[in-house]
Design an enzyme around this catalytic site. Structure first.
Site, mmCIF file in Angstrom:
data_model
loop_
_atom_site.group_PDB
_atom_site.id
_atom_site.type_symbol
_atom_site.label_atom_id
_atom_site.label_comp_id
_atom_site.label_asym_id
_atom_site.label_seq_id
_atom_site.Cartn_x
_atom_site.Cartn_y
_atom_site.Cartn_z
ATOM 1 N N SER A 64 -7.771 -1.366 -0.335
ATOM 2 C CA SER A 64 -9.188 -1.485 1.487
ATOM 3 C C SER A 64 -10.021 -0.447 1.703
ATOM 4 O O SER A 64 -9.648 0.034 0.520
ATOM 5 C CB SER A 64 -8.358 -2.393 2.193
ATOM 6 O OG SER A 64 -9.739 -2.980 2.862
ATOM 7 N N HIS A 65 -9.837 -0.316 2.676
ATOM 8 C CA HIS A 65 -10.959 1.150 3.485
ATOM 9 C C HIS A 65 -10.396 2.450 2.861
ATOM 10 O O HIS A 65 -10.341 3.385 4.089
ATOM 11 C CB HIS A 65 -10.792 0.606 4.793
ATOM 12 C CG HIS A 65 -9.674 0.220 5.180
ATOM 13 N ND1 HIS A 65 -9.122 -0.784 5.230
ATOM 14 C CD2 HIS A 65 -8.970 1.392 6.426
ATOM 15 C CE1 HIS A 65 -8.110 -1.409 6.139
ATOM 16 N NE2 HIS A 65 -7.875 -0.087 6.888
ATOM 17 N N ARG A 67 0.961 -1.292 -0.118
ATOM 18 C CA ARG A 67 0.097 0.255 -0.170
ATOM 19 C C ARG A 67 1.035 1.544 -0.643
ATOM 20 O O ARG A 67 1.878 0.858 0.517
ATOM 21 C CB ARG A 67 -1.084 0.250 1.184
ATOM 22 C CG ARG A 67 -2.193 -0.988 1.497
ATOM 23 C CD ARG A 67 -2.945 -0.459 2.301
ATOM 24 N NE ARG A 67 -3.813 -1.924 2.221
ATOM 25 C CZ ARG A 67 -5.100 -2.551 3.150
ATOM 26 N NH1 ARG A 67 -5.196 -1.102 4.155
ATOM 27 N NH2 ARG A 67 -5.243 -3.037 3.628
ATOM 28 N N GLU A 124 -11.664 -7.278 14.936
ATOM 29 C CA GLU A 124 -12.430 -6.376 15.220
ATOM 30 C C GLU A 124 -12.578 -5.158 14.966
ATOM 31 O O GLU A 124 -13.079 -4.266 14.707
ATOM 32 C CB GLU A 124 -11.773 -6.137 16.645
ATOM 33 C CG GLU A 124 -9.823 -5.528 16.693
ATOM 34 C CD GLU A 124 -9.874 -3.991 15.627
ATOM 35 O OE1 GLU A 124 -10.560 -3.061 15.754
ATOM 36 O OE2 GLU A 124 -9.190 -4.368 14.350
ATOM 37 N N LYS A 167 -2.616 -6.829 -3.724
ATOM 38 C CA LYS A 167 -3.125 -7.561 -2.859
ATOM 39 C C LYS A 167 -2.164 -8.930 -3.719
ATOM 40 O O LYS A 167 -3.565 -9.428 -4.708
ATOM 41 C CB LYS A 167 -4.266 -8.007 -2.062
ATOM 42 C CG LYS A 167 -4.252 -7.485 -0.481
ATOM 43 C CD LYS A 167 -5.540 -7.314 -0.256
ATOM 44 C CE LYS A 167 -6.765 -6.351 -0.833
ATOM 45 N NZ LYS A 167 -8.096 -7.060 0.161
ATOM 46 N N ASP A 217 -14.768 -6.421 1.248
ATOM 47 C CA ASP A 217 -14.130 -7.671 2.898
ATOM 48 C C ASP A 217 -14.435 -7.155 4.105
ATOM 49 O O ASP A 217 -15.156 -7.992 4.754
ATOM 50 C CB ASP A 217 -13.175 -7.365 2.736
ATOM 51 C CG ASP A 217 -11.494 -6.742 2.825
ATOM 52 O OD1 ASP A 217 -12.378 -5.149 3.416
ATOM 53 O OD2 ASP A 217 -10.497 -7.442 2.736
ATOM 54 N N ARG A 218 -14.755 -5.814 4.488
ATOM 55 C CA ARG A 218 -15.328 -5.101 5.476
ATOM 56 C C ARG A 218 -17.075 -4.946 5.900
ATOM 57 O O ARG A 218 -17.611 -4.676 4.733
ATOM 58 C CB ARG A 218 -14.404 -4.262 6.291
ATOM 59 C CG ARG A 218 -12.743 -4.014 6.564
ATOM 60 C CD ARG A 218 -12.960 -3.533 6.717
ATOM 61 N NE ARG A 218 -11.340 -2.766 7.152
ATOM 62 C CZ ARG A 218 -10.223 -2.632 7.995
ATOM 63 N NH1 ARG A 218 -10.792 -1.399 8.721
ATOM 64 N NH2 ARG A 218 -9.661 -2.831 8.024
ATOM 65 N N ASP A 245 -12.745 -2.161 -1.131
ATOM 66 C CA ASP A 245 -12.712 -3.563 -1.831
ATOM 67 C C ASP A 245 -13.825 -4.720 -1.033
ATOM 68 O O ASP A 245 -13.837 -5.903 -1.689
ATOM 69 C CB ASP A 245 -11.951 -4.074 -1.849
ATOM 70 C CG ASP A 245 -11.075 -4.654 -0.514
ATOM 71 O OD1 ASP A 245 -11.577 -3.718 0.462
ATOM 72 O OD2 ASP A 245 -10.552 -5.380 -0.040
ATOM 73 N N ASP A 275 -16.846 -1.801 2.525
ATOM 74 C CA ASP A 275 -15.562 -1.260 2.697
ATOM 75 C C ASP A 275 -14.709 -1.277 0.845
ATOM 76 O O ASP A 275 -15.679 -1.164 0.596
ATOM 77 C CB ASP A 275 -13.960 -1.177 3.548
ATOM 78 C CG ASP A 275 -13.600 -2.768 2.960
ATOM 79 O OD1 ASP A 275 -14.233 -3.581 2.337
ATOM 80 O OD2 ASP A 275 -12.184 -2.845 3.304
ATOM 81 N N LYS A 332 -11.996 -12.485 4.643
ATOM 82 C CA LYS A 332 -13.445 -12.177 5.084
ATOM 83 C C LYS A 332 -14.226 -11.067 3.931
ATOM 84 O O LYS A 332 -13.982 -10.568 2.595
ATOM 85 C CB LYS A 332 -13.094 -10.434 6.499
ATOM 86 C CG LYS A 332 -12.075 -9.243 5.908
ATOM 87 C CD LYS A 332 -11.777 -8.840 6.297
ATOM 88 C CE LYS A 332 -10.745 -7.409 6.104
ATOM 89 N NZ LYS A 332 -9.687 -7.191 6.633
HETATM 90 C C1 G1P Z 1 -6.298 -3.647 9.544
HETATM 91 C C2 G1P Z 1 -7.256 -4.566 10.415
HETATM 92 C C3 G1P Z 1 -6.791 -5.384 10.656
HETATM 93 C C4 G1P Z 1 -7.117 -5.848 9.140
HETATM 94 C C5 G1P Z 1 -6.253 -5.184 7.972
HETATM 95 C C6 G1P Z 1 -6.496 -5.329 6.658
HETATM 96 O O1 G1P Z 1 -4.445 -3.629 9.912
HETATM 97 O O2 G1P Z 1 -6.952 -3.952 12.450
HETATM 98 O O3 G1P Z 1 -7.607 -6.659 11.070
HETATM 99 O O4 G1P Z 1 -6.741 -7.000 8.276
HETATM 100 O O5 G1P Z 1 -6.393 -3.600 7.728
HETATM 101 O O6 G1P Z 1 -8.418 -4.663 6.300
HETATM 102 P P1 G1P Z 1 -3.355 -2.964 10.474
HETATM 103 O O7 G1P Z 1 -3.093 -1.862 9.831
HETATM 104 O O8 G1P Z 1 -4.424 -2.706 11.702
HETATM 105 O O9 G1P Z 1 -2.207 -3.283 10.737
HETATM 106 ZN ZN ZN Z 2 -11.064 -4.251 3.021
#
Ligand code: G1P
Ligand code: ZN
Length: 539
Positions: free
Chosen positions: A112-113, A21, A363, A125, A280-281, A278, A276, A375
């Site tokens: 992702s988000h 990323r 979480e 990814k 998955d959330r 992509d 989110d 997910k």
């Molecule tokens: C964060 C979330 C984690 C998730 C990841 C990808 O990672 O905390 O649970 O799997 O995004 O969506 P982190 O930034 O905490 O490493």
């Molecule tokens: Zn995502």
């Protein structure tokens, strides 16, 4: 028509929790994507004769990156690429395609988000033939390649038309453009009781799904409105946009505040959910009611028997160590396997492959099952709809019934953003060194029972991963400290705090956890190290 282009390495192509990323402005540099893709191909021993799935969440650079990857795949001798129409595929749909068609690998273009657009983030990814994201060992090999790459191969051709479903050729490589929704919809129909959910909508049940101008819009329109009969217009912000319409496509109380406001207003529908960037959330809301993601995982697990695909039993459940312990109590009650793993979905994959678990979650608004190896946002929404259809209960009733049965875990995550990386590392080292000295001491009325770094030994491959520091208190309270692996701006300290109550379910979480937050400040010396007196984000 294939050519070899000379290049020089970038030093910042290390993959984090979920792929590489970076800021768009960094990714836009000449050869940045090319270097990463060629390094990846090199690290896995080449892609000659292999078949991959390719797609993304439609964010800024998706269209350019996808063309580059197609041309590089062909030049590197790939046999076949399955691509979502217009370059779009949600992360869960991509994992499904990979497994369903027994492909060798998959690339998902997404951060992702994280926000999109020209000033947002971009990411890639990489999933292996297991359907899940590659192991840390493979990402390390890719990283090593990125530091020594000298050239890459690419076809010198016009861009490929990805707007029409069908098959075409690029040199010897076959390109199959597919409907991104079709296979995914079939899979969901096999898992859930669509007839019961249809009846729920026929009965006048009201629903909003917010796609946050990201990839799930077309999935949600087809599944919820067209197939399940939710009224037209139930899916909000349904058209994917390169900048997500300016939204930060992370479904939580802060970034999906518009949806939270709707659900706490007098014209709230019965149920709302968001996904989110992509797909998955997920975030789940009832009328004037928010379901914490850790509770959601526990509630889905406790209600598994309502879902046709799971009614014959589930083997187990896993959560990341940072996720609240709510689901642990469910696993004990159901007498199923229970695991705690490091943060990051890839850590669940061996457990799913070896049938040790059926469900898993984090979480960070992630829930899923062994139907794929990522997910799955829409899966979680359908799961809730299926429980509601089967029980006739509201989101709030289902959650309150759960608390009555198991007690309530009050839980929040506090993020401290933009910390200097060296400072953050030092703070964590310092905290780790002090952990044992905390045991037996009382802070703000909380006595430390145990304190140790979380180390996970994967039961399948035996690999050990260290991820975060845990402090347990008498009475079931807990603090977990860890540094984020997905940020693109310095380091982010995440502090995960929970307390447990068997009788009082109506406390305000922020208020309930305030004292423990102060303890966290004290233990990790957050203000001393960062200057911060408050978290930047609470979710
Ligand atoms: C964060 C979330 C984690 C998730 C990841 C990808 O990672 O905390 O649970 O799997 O995004 O969506 P982190 O930034 O905490 O490493
Ligand atoms: Zn995502």
């Amino acid at each position: 028509m294939s050519k070899t282009v000379e290049t020089t390495p970038f030093q910042n192509q290390k993959m984090g929790t979920a792929g590489i990323r970076q800021k768009v402005q960094i990714v836009k540099q000449k050869n940045y994507i090319e270097n990463f893709i060629q390094s990846l191909f090199n690290a896995i021993g080449g892609v000659e004769g292999q078949s991959f799935v390719l797609g993304g969440d439609g964010r800024y650079l998706n269209d350019i990156a996808i063309q580059t990857i197609i041309k590089m795949a062909a030049a590197n001798g790939m046999k076949k690429l399955i691509i979502g129409q217009n370059g779009m595929l949600s992360t869960p749909a991509s994992s499904h395609i990979l497994l369903k068609y027994h492909l060798d690998g998959g690339l998902t273009l997404s951060a992702s988000h994280n926000p999109g657009g020209e000033n947002g983030d971009f990411g890639i990814k990489y999933a292996t033939n297991s359907g899940g994201q590659c192991s840390s060992a493979i990402s390390e090999r890719i990283y090593q390649q990125t530091k020594q790459i000298t050239s890459y191969k690419i076809e010198d051709v016009e861009d490929i038309d990805l707007s029409k479903i069908g098959t075409q050729k690029l040199g010897n490589m076959e390109i199959e453009v597919i409907d991104p929704v079709k296979d995914y919809l079939f899979m969901m129909e096999e898992i859930f009781d669509f007839e019961a959910i249809k009846k729920l909508f026929q009965s006048g049940f009201t629903f909003v799904f917010d796609a946050m101008n990201a990839v799930t819009g077309p999935y949600a329109i087809q599944i919820f409105e067209e197939v399940l009969g939710a009224p037209k217009g139930s899916v909000h912000q349904a058209v994917p946009m390169p900048d997500f319409g300016g939204l930060h496509p992370d479904p939580n109380l802060k970034y999906a505040k518009h949806l939270v406001d709707l659900m706490y207003s007098d014209h709230a529908p019965d149920f709302a959910a968001a996904n989110d960037g992509d797909g998955d959330r997920n975030m789940i809301l009832g009328k004037k009611f928010f379901v914490s993601p850790s509770d959601s995982l526990a509630i889905l697990t406790d209600n598994y028997h309502f879902i046709p695909a799971y009614k014959n039993g589930i083997s187990g459940v896993a959560k990341s160590a940072a996720t609240s312990t709510a689901v642990k109590r469910v696993a004990e009650n159901l007498h199923i396997n229970y695991f705690e793993v490091p943060t990051g979905w890839k850590n669940f994959c061996n457990l799913m492959d070896s049938n040790r678990i059926t469900f898993c979650g984090e979480e960070s608004f992630g829930t899923g099952s062994s139907h794929i190896r990522e997910k799955d946002g829409i899966w979680a929404v359908l799961f809730w709809l299926n429980i509601i259809a089967a029980t006739g209960k509201s989101v709030e009733q289902i959650t309150r019934d759960f608390w009555k049965k198991y007690g309530r875990t009050y839980y929040l995550r506090y993020d401290f953003d933009g910390i200097d990386t060296a400072v953050a590392d030092q703070m964590m080292r310092d905290l780790e060194n002090n952990l044992t000295s905390f045991v037996g001491q009382t802070f703000n009325g909380y006595t430390v029972k145990e304190a140790y770094p979380f180390v996970y030994k994967d039961p399948v491959d035996g690999l050990e991963t260290k991820n975060g520091l845990l402090v347990y208190f008498d009475g079931g309270a807990r603090i977990c400290f860890r540094l984020s692996g997905t940020g693109t701006n310095g380091a982010t300290l995440r502090v995960y705090i929970e307390s447990y109550d068997q009788n009082d379910f109506d406390k305000n979480s922020e208020h309930e956890l305030q004292n423990l937050l102060q303890v966290a400040f004290k233990l990790a010396k957050i203000t001393e190290f960062t200057g911060k007196t408050q978290p930047d984000l609470t979710t």
